[in-house]
Motif scaffolding. Sequence first.
Motif: not given
Lengths: 293, 293
Positions: B118, A88-89, A118, A149, B86, B111-112, A79, B107-109, A153, B115-116, B156, B83, B153, A108, B79, B88-89
């Motif tokens: 979750l 974006s990363m 995850l 975190a 975003l 997404i992260l 993941y 976007e990067a932050h 991450v 993730d964090a 979605q 997401h 998920v 997406a 979370y 792309s969604m």
Amino acid sequence: MTGLTLFIETYKKQVEETMLDQVKELNAPSTLRDAMVYSLEAGGKRIRPILLLATIDAFGLDCKIGLMPAAALEMVHTYSLIHDDLPSMDDDDLRRGKPTNHKIFGEAHAILAGDALLTESFRLISMMDHATAEQKVSLITELATAAGAIGMVGGQVADLEGENSSLTLPELESIHERKTGHLLIYSVIAGGILSGATQKQIEQLHSYAYHIGLAFQIRDDILDVEGDEQEIGKPIGSDISNNKSTYPALLGMDGAKQKLEHHLIQAKEALSHLPLQNNLLSSIADLIVERRS
Amino acid sequence: MTGLTLFIETYKKQVEETMLDQVKELNAPSTLRDAMVYSLEAGGKRIRPILLLATIDAFGLDCKIGLMPAAALEMVHTYSLIHDDLPSMDDDDLRRGKPTNHKIFGEAHAILAGDALLTESFRLISMMDHATAEQKVSLITELATAAGAIGMVGGQVADLEGENSSLTLPELESIHERKTGHLLIYSVIAGGILSGATQKQIEQLHSYAYHIGLAFQIRDDILDVEGDEQEIGKPIGSDISNNKSTYPALLGMDGAKQKLEHHLIQAKEALSHLPLQNNLLSSIADLIVERRS
């Protein structure tokens, strides 16, 4: 064939089968399953699950009891690669010579496949056999800590923010520790938890894993300068051209090699305090230091 | 002030404080913490944690024992919103009148941060007080199932793939069940697990939550046609202009209202089999059906 080579060949395959079996039987939209399977099948060293299983084996237990958490661990790693590769990363088109997840399935679906991997990892651990409820809870606390975190991450955020800036050695080590070190340490600790290791033994396992984690990263940086392009599967010198802070850049090549040797010795020192039945963990440390790819 | 209104006011605040306390004390990069906190502070009905706590209260226990898993649950919901928004969604710029996470942090932050959140949710449950290891393992299995590939998920993914196509009623219900229903059901089940409910009681709680989940969705669709733009905070008729399949579109407004009534009755029927100490859960069902925003 050495004992370690045979161990890796045997269990790499079993971990891969376990991951795929778990994902393929999910009653989920087929595109989601396909995107999850695609990245799980993309290969890799599977170093984390191997460390988990080798730790159990070294404590003299049947390492098959760790197959499910080993699969979960590799799902978490997978993941993180899917999300790291996103536009974006790090915006990578290729990983291990294959198109990255979002190049095939779109952004997406790549984000959601990562989210699902995850989430499934925690489900797998919570439903595993051969562990007490207390052991499962410990495995989950440690995994969430290592991956979240304050661990992986957080490391990715620090890495994104440190790009193109000159880092000091402590800053570089702090990012590596978070981004890759915590999950490597978790691999070994999880094996210890499932082997019924004492708190003191867990601390020695932690020290071993800490040192091989840094050794792994230093070896990576050295290979980027001295490695064989064919063997490592990416262009030599890409760290330099990407302006990345590395050990050879900060310490010189000799300094980096000395540091590598230092961490190998420290890792073996930690192992010497543990009642291990074989030399699997020591061989893994050697393998990390000597690897050519 | 009714008992339910007071209950919601009291515990909404406590859940929000618990979430923020947990995130603010993380030793993580400050931008990551800021991005997590931003979306946790963005408000919302907090219906999931309220359901969890109300279930414990209705079984006659001190609902404070559920504050940590209630906070974890709202972190999972948060979370999913980050997401979903975003580019792309669903590519949303605003949520509850505030810029979405990626509009502020990139976007990067975003997404992260998702993730964090979750990952932290599983850590919070694994480290909570007032629960046995077996209860924690159950909470984690159920949460990962509800939030993962076969639950939220997966929903979605199905929703993205169903966009702009005409869905049948069973298809529409299947997407709602996955995308929002599973996590609502989890909210109530988690309260049951922490209250020591029997398997039979868990099944009745499941039925109650299933029906209020669908009622919630139908009411949403009705408000999109008949609601007050000021009160619901988004333009009336946006579902129609976005070509979304809705209950009023599939059943007509009268049909949708009958269906809403049907689910309310079924939800209360399920409650009638449970040894509850108060009418909190019944009042929540009424609130869902009568709400104007």
